[in-house]
Enzyme design. Structure first.
Site, PDB file in Angstrom:
ATOM      1  N   GLU A 174       1.368  -1.409 -10.471  1.00  0.00           N
ATOM      2  CA  GLU A 174       1.685   0.016 -10.342  1.00  0.00           C
ATOM      3  C   GLU A 174       3.033   0.197 -11.016  1.00  0.00           C
ATOM      4  O   GLU A 174       4.075  -0.151 -10.465  1.00  0.00           O
ATOM      5  CB  GLU A 174       1.727   0.395  -8.856  1.00  0.00           C
ATOM      6  CG  GLU A 174       1.550   1.888  -8.614  1.00  0.00           C
ATOM      7  CD  GLU A 174       2.844   2.654  -8.757  1.00  0.00           C
ATOM      8  OE1 GLU A 174       3.109   3.148  -9.887  1.00  0.00           O
ATOM      9  OE2 GLU A 174       3.584   2.743  -7.785  1.00  0.00           O
ATOM     10  N   CYS A 198       7.785   7.090  -8.395  1.00  0.00           N
ATOM     11  CA  CYS A 198       6.852   6.840  -9.497  1.00  0.00           C
ATOM     12  C   CYS A 198       6.011   8.073  -9.787  1.00  0.00           C
ATOM     13  O   CYS A 198       5.587   8.281 -10.928  1.00  0.00           O
ATOM     14  CB  CYS A 198       5.955   5.634  -9.174  1.00  0.00           C
ATOM     15  SG  CYS A 198       4.984   5.815  -7.676  1.00  0.00           S
TER      16      CYS A 198
END
Length: 533
Positions: free
Chosen positions: A248, A282
């Site tokens: 990720e 993120c």
């Protein structure tokens, strides 16, 4: 040996000094673990894991339920630790640290067994057989966590990995290691209550080399969250032993405001998407594409709202909207991107630089307008409190520019037209799109979370995330025991004709063709039986 010189001997690396980013107060220090220490921790995890893997789903739910109860009762303590270690506000800690962890626990308790239950599969033409898929734990799962959410980044990957029957070793970020021991004790307290070994969940501390030791340390799968550059290093290291990875790797999410959008709703979402955790997310809304018809009104609204944000130490006793930047080097990255944009024609209507007057690691809440795709800030992660607004003519340009970026994690679209929202959402190259809201895809734990492009691959959350913590095993047994297996050894003169006619029986199109194949197969079978007599 020259006079006054000394022989160099290996030394223990100095510990990592931990400090509060908001005040620069020294908090303590943590050990830099070497390869031997990491491998010993992995070995202890492996020794503890079989006992946990043998537990029932009901026993695992009981552990998670007690974990959830403790977290709910100690939210303030958890949030204060996160605020002190990362510099974020208490509200940001509550929303970004505690809330998602509690929801993941609730969802896993309610749905985890169903998602990991063995599933039946069709046996095809082998009607006398039964097939199923079982989801079995890998063994020892490694988590390499970033610094932006010190509590969340330990617990959210830990929960599915543990529920799936694994032991877990977490390498925490060197920038937020101070809180890790207290957070680990939350899990250990519950494990001890249930008579389970605390070696099931362990933490390692150190710099990047310690993370590499963990990847090489004999773990069975790695979950990494961080930058694309570091993700490539993790993937390369893991390839030495063919250790599977989930990456990720951050995002640069577009937020599109159409000409028919509810501007107040879009403005609220933009503030949340840009300034939560001081932009250190993120899934931060790092690119706002606003249609020309509403651009001026939207910018005026944002200028007033961003200009009113209060910044300062989160635990100093006064209410602030934005805290500090966790990693000191990130301030230079943010400043470099803002300066590049301004040099190329963008305007900083609010902020635009460091907030040195506060005495900590602060970048001012910033509103940057007249941005275009010639500027680095549209392609590189900011990870800071900077709202970037880009004017677009229409839907086609908004989609083209939103997709003109190597990242592809999340995205948002604001429009009153449901069909339009769906149309735009389907054309955005990202792992998730939310229409008329921001970030809620992550809070819907039934949905998979992950991206495309340099945002990485693999999924966390949902059934996909749980099954990512398992290897899939196909098992076949008898529905009707025949007591005999197919064998063509030794090969008989009519063996090929029997196989060829069997293929035609099963796969020919039309009743007549299959009927002829059945006759041929019967003749071949009789011939083969005679040849074997």
């Amino acid at each position: 040996m020259p006079e006054g010189s000394a022989r160099q001997t290996p030394t223990t690396p100095p510990p990592i000094a931990c400090h509060d980013p908001a005040t620069l107060e020294r908090l303590g220090e943590v050990e830099v673990m070497d390869r031997a220490q990491v491998e010993a921790i992995v070995a202890r995890a492996r020794a503890a894991q079989p006992r946990w893997a043998a537990t029932s789903f009901a026993e695992r739910r009981a552990v998670l339920a007690d974990l959830l109860e403790w977290i709910v009762e100690h939210q303030s303590e958890i949030c204060r630790l996160a605020a002190r270690d990362s510099g974020k506000t208490m509200v940001d800690a509550a929303m970004g640290e505690v809330f998602p962890v509690c929801e993941k626990l609730r969802w896993t308790i309610a749905n985890g067994e169903r998602e990991l239950r063995p599933t039946s599969r069709s046996p095809g033409f082998l009607v006398h057989k039964r097939g199923r898929v079982e989801y079995l734990p890998f063994g020892v799962v490694a988590v390499i966590a970033p610094w932006n959410f010190p509590f969340h980044n330990i617990f959210c990957p830990l929960i599915p990995a543990l529920f799936a029957g694994n032991a877990v070793v977490v390498k925490v970020s060197e920038w937020t290691s101070w809180s890790a021991e207290d957070y680990l004790e939350i899990v250990h307290r519950v494990l001890r209550k249930h008579g389970l070994p605390t070696d099931l969940v362990q933490v390692v501390t150190g710099w990047g080399e310690t993370g590499a030791h963990l990847v090489r340390g004999g773990v069975d799968k790695v979950f990494f969250t961080g930058s694309p550059g570091n993700g490539r290093k993790v993937m390369a290291t893991a390839s030495d032993d063919l250790t599977p990875v989930v990456l990720e790797l951050g995002g640069k999410d577009p937020l599109i405001v159409c000409d028919d959008a509810n501007l107040r709703q879009a403005a609220d979402a933009a503030m949340l998407g840009v300034f939560t955790a001081c932009g250190q997310m993120c899934v931060g809304a790092e690119r706002l594409y606003v249609f020309d018809e509403v651009y001026d009104e939207f910018v005026a609204t944002m200028q007033a709202r961003v200009g009113a944000l209060r910044q300062g130490p989160p635990l100093a006793g006064t209410i602030v909207d934005c805290g500090a930047t966790t990693m000191p080097a990130q301030l230079d990255i943010i400043q470099g991107l803002v300066d590049d944009a301004v040099e190329r024609g963008a305007r900083a209507l609010v902020g635009g630089g460091r907030n040195d007057a506060l005495g900590g690691q602060y970048f001012q809440p910033t509103l940057l307008v007249d941005v275009d795709h010639s500027m680095r800030i549209t392609q590189e992660e900011i990870f800071g409190p900077v709202m970037v607004v880009i004017r677009v003519r229409d839907e086609a340009e908004a989609i083209r520019l939103a997709n003109d970026c190597p990242y592809g994690l999340g995205s948002s679209v604001f429009t009153r037209d449901r069909k339009r929202g769906d149309r735009i959402a389907r054309q955005l190259r990202s792992g998730m799109t939310v229409v008329n809201d921001y970030g809620v895809a992550y809070m819907m734990q039934a949905l998979p979370f992950g991206g495309v492009g340099v945002s990485g691959f693999g999924r966390i959350n949902g059934g996909e995330g749980l099954r990512a913590c398992c290897y899939e095993k196909a098992i076949v047994d008898d529905r009707v025991p025949l007591g005999q297996s197919v064998s063509f050894h030794p090969v008989r003169p009519h063996s090929y004709e029997l196989v060829e006619s069997a293929v035609r029986v099963i796969y020919s199109r039309g009743v007549r063709a299959r009927g002829r194949a059945v006759v041929d197969a019967a003749r071949s079978l009789v011939a083969v039986m005679r040849e074997g007599a």
